[in-house]
Design an enzyme around this catalytic site. Structure first.
Site, PDB file in Angstrom:
ATOM      1  N   GLU A 168       0.799  -1.227   0.000  1.00 24.11           N
ATOM      2  CA  GLU A 168       0.000   0.000   0.000  1.00 24.11           C
ATOM      3  C   GLU A 168       0.833   1.279   0.000  1.00 24.11           C
ATOM      4  O   GLU A 168       0.857   2.027   0.996  1.00 24.11           O
ATOM      5  CB  GLU A 168      -0.974  -0.023   1.189  1.00 24.11           C
ATOM      6  CG  GLU A 168      -1.925  -1.211   1.155  1.00 24.11           C
ATOM      7  CD  GLU A 168      -3.086  -1.088   2.146  1.00 24.11           C
ATOM      8  OE1 GLU A 168      -3.043  -0.195   3.004  1.00 24.11           O
ATOM      9  OE2 GLU A 168      -4.035  -1.883   2.039  1.00 24.11           O
ATOM     10  N   GLU A 353      -5.686  -8.349   0.117  1.00 23.07           N
ATOM     11  CA  GLU A 353      -6.363  -8.026   1.378  1.00 23.07           C
ATOM     12  C   GLU A 353      -7.802  -7.651   1.093  1.00 23.07           C
ATOM     13  O   GLU A 353      -8.089  -6.909   0.150  1.00 23.07           O
ATOM     14  CB  GLU A 353      -5.739  -6.816   2.104  1.00 23.07           C
ATOM     15  CG  GLU A 353      -4.436  -7.071   2.776  1.00 23.07           C
ATOM     16  CD  GLU A 353      -3.891  -5.839   3.502  1.00 23.07           C
ATOM     17  OE1 GLU A 353      -4.698  -4.987   3.939  1.00 23.07           O
ATOM     18  OE2 GLU A 353      -2.672  -5.737   3.602  1.00 23.07           O
TER      19      GLU A 353
HETATM   20  C1  FCB Z   1      -4.721  -2.138   5.234  1.00 21.03           C
HETATM   21  C2  FCB Z   1      -3.371  -2.558   5.779  1.00 21.03           C
HETATM   22  C3  FCB Z   1      -3.439  -3.640   6.810  1.00 21.03           C
HETATM   23  C4  FCB Z   1      -4.632  -3.516   7.713  1.00 21.03           C
HETATM   24  C5  FCB Z   1      -5.894  -3.292   6.922  1.00 21.03           C
HETATM   25  C6  FCB Z   1      -7.137  -3.180   7.748  1.00 21.03           C
HETATM   26  O1  FCB Z   1      -4.649  -0.821   4.802  1.00 21.03           O
HETATM   27  O2  FCB Z   1      -2.531  -3.000   4.747  1.00 21.03           O
HETATM   28  O3  FCB Z   1      -2.211  -3.643   7.494  1.00 21.03           O
HETATM   29  O4  FCB Z   1      -4.412  -2.530   8.654  1.00 21.03           O
HETATM   30  O5  FCB Z   1      -5.772  -2.146   6.131  1.00 21.03           O
END
Ligand code: FCB
Length: 444
Positions: A168, A353
């Protein structure tokens, strides 16, 4: 239970869960150097309740139990991150051999359990010694990251299924240097513009260094938000488009087109960019083998003419929200996967994610519904031509949710922070049923 079947996703589709070193490991002894999250979270007012990652889920010691949870759940893969300061305490130079030994045990533990290691080199725990030299504001970070990447590859590369450079970059650059929400907590346009370029320049430099070593299956993990106008008015649609530029296009255009979006430069970053950044764009856009897509929510934006820089603001939306206050909008995942494959690249996409924070407990029907809807979005994107090869739920465990501390729980497995006891939630059981066919009769 989920309404989908494993076979719907394709034969080689990978299911996993994701975590990050600072959020779960603890274990800040054994030679680990200080990171920017240690001092940021120790600074009063920066995290909920003053929480820090000092102990977190004690994964440094409890990793065998955590890998057993993955194996029992039927997961194919585990996305974890290396802690840079655990391996190289000052960021460059001397190694901490105990850190290398820890990841040896962890990776071998995955392989013994038939779990594919998906590694991230940088998930936000920058060695403090590098922050002292300017961190992501300093162009030299490209060389620091590349050297660290090569050390990791020499020791572990032959056992990794895939490697991502950065998790990210929008959070590394904008959230951390413009909005001040994450470490190192800057609120400065010049800092943000520089970090926004250096994070991608460092990524490309590290990819090239890894390729030169023969490393395979290299990518980056970008996060995306579905940016929409708060109303249909043209100025609000333009505000949403600009936010799409700041959040999504900066990284997609940089990595896949070798240029930054003109609107983001014009409306804010332009005068503050590092001199000669254009010459780095071939490195920024060095070809990748796969792209990681993190997705959680959408945002509604309206024009705000009182702001001279990035003249927009976010407004509250009407949809059902998670405990983070994030609107639940699975259509956004289908949209971004489809858009990336139509407009940017044909390389394989992996949802690295996706998940939701829910109130404490192990009975979490809203989380099951969230996952079910987003898995449906993956299938819909596949039907529309997106080459999606995998899906990782965030997260295996409840853990240290950065500025939100331990108050926000994203785990498939509940963690009692007093005792460190792990208890699988119903959402974990839903994945287990999907992946292993246990209780399959209940699904049909
Ligand atoms: C993302 C992050 C991860 C976690 C999620 C909820 O932005 O990569 O570490 O905090 O959000």
């Amino acid at each position: 239970m989920f309404t989908h079947k494993r076979a719907d996703f394709g034969d080689d589709f990978i299911f996993g869960t994701a975590t990050a070193s600072y959020q779960i490991e603890g274990g800040q002894t054994d030679g680990r150097g200080p990171s920017i999250w240690d001092s940021f979270s120790a600074t009063p007012g920066n995290t909920h309740n003053g929480d820090t990652g000092r102990v977190a889920c004690d994964h440094y010691n409890r990793w065998p139990e955590d890998l057993d949870l993955l194996a029992d759940g039927g997961f194919d893969a585990y996305r974890f991150s290396f802690s840079w300061p655990r391996l190289i305490p000052e960021g460059t130079g001397a190694r901490n051999e105990k850190g290398f030994d820890f990841y040896d045990r962890l990776i071998d533990g995955m392989l013994e359990r038939n779990i594919k290691p998906y590694a991230t080199l940088y998930h936000w725990d920058l060695p403090s010694a590098l922050q002292d030299k300017g961190g992501w504001m300093n162009r030299d970070i490209a060389g620091w990251l590349a050297d660290y990447a090569v050390e990791v590859n020499k020791r572990f590369g032959d056992r990794l299924a895939a490697t991502a450079t950065i998790n990210e970059p929008w959070c590394v650059a904008f959230l951390s240097h413009m909005l001040g929400v994450h470490a190192p907590g800057y609120r400065d346009l010049r800092a943000a513009a520089r970090a926004s370029h250096h994070v991608l320049f460092a990524h490309g430099t590290a990819i090239n260094a890894l390729r030169a070593e023969g490393a395979k299956n290299l990518g980056i993990v970008l996060n995306f938000e579905s940016a929409q106008g708060a109303t249909g008015k043209s100025e609000d649609l333009a505000a949403a488009h600009l936010w799409d530029g700041i959040f999504n296009r900066w990284y997609l255009d940089g990595v896949f087109k070798g240029q930054y979006p003109a609107d983001v430069l014009e409306k804010g970053f332009g005068p503050y960019m590092p001199e000669g950044f254009e010459d780095d764009m071939a490195t920024v856009s060095t070809p990748l083998d796969w792209l990681g897509v993190n997705y959680y929510t959408r945002g509604l934006y309206e024009a705000d003419a009182t702001r001279t820089i990035f003249p927009l603001k976010k407004v509250d939306g009407p949809l059902e929200k998670t405990e983070m206050g994030w609107e639940i909008f699975p259509e956004g995942l289908e949209e971004i996967l489809t858009r990336i494959s139509a407009d940017y690249t044909g390389i394989p996409l992996i949802v690295t994610e996706n998940g939701m924070a829910e109130i404490e407990g192990t009975d979490d029907p809203r989380r099951i519904a969230y996952y079910d809807a987003h898995l449906g979005a993956v299938l819909a994107a596949q039907k529309r031509g997106a080459d999606v090869r995998g899906y990782f739920g965030w997260s295996l465990l409840d853990n240290f949710e950065w500025a939100e501390g331990y108050a926000k729980r994203f785990g498939l497995v509940h963690v009692d922070y007093e005792t460190q006891k792990r208890t699988p939630k119903k959402s974990y059981e839903a994945f287990k049923t999907l992946l292993t066919g246990a209780n399959q009769s209940q699904v049909a």
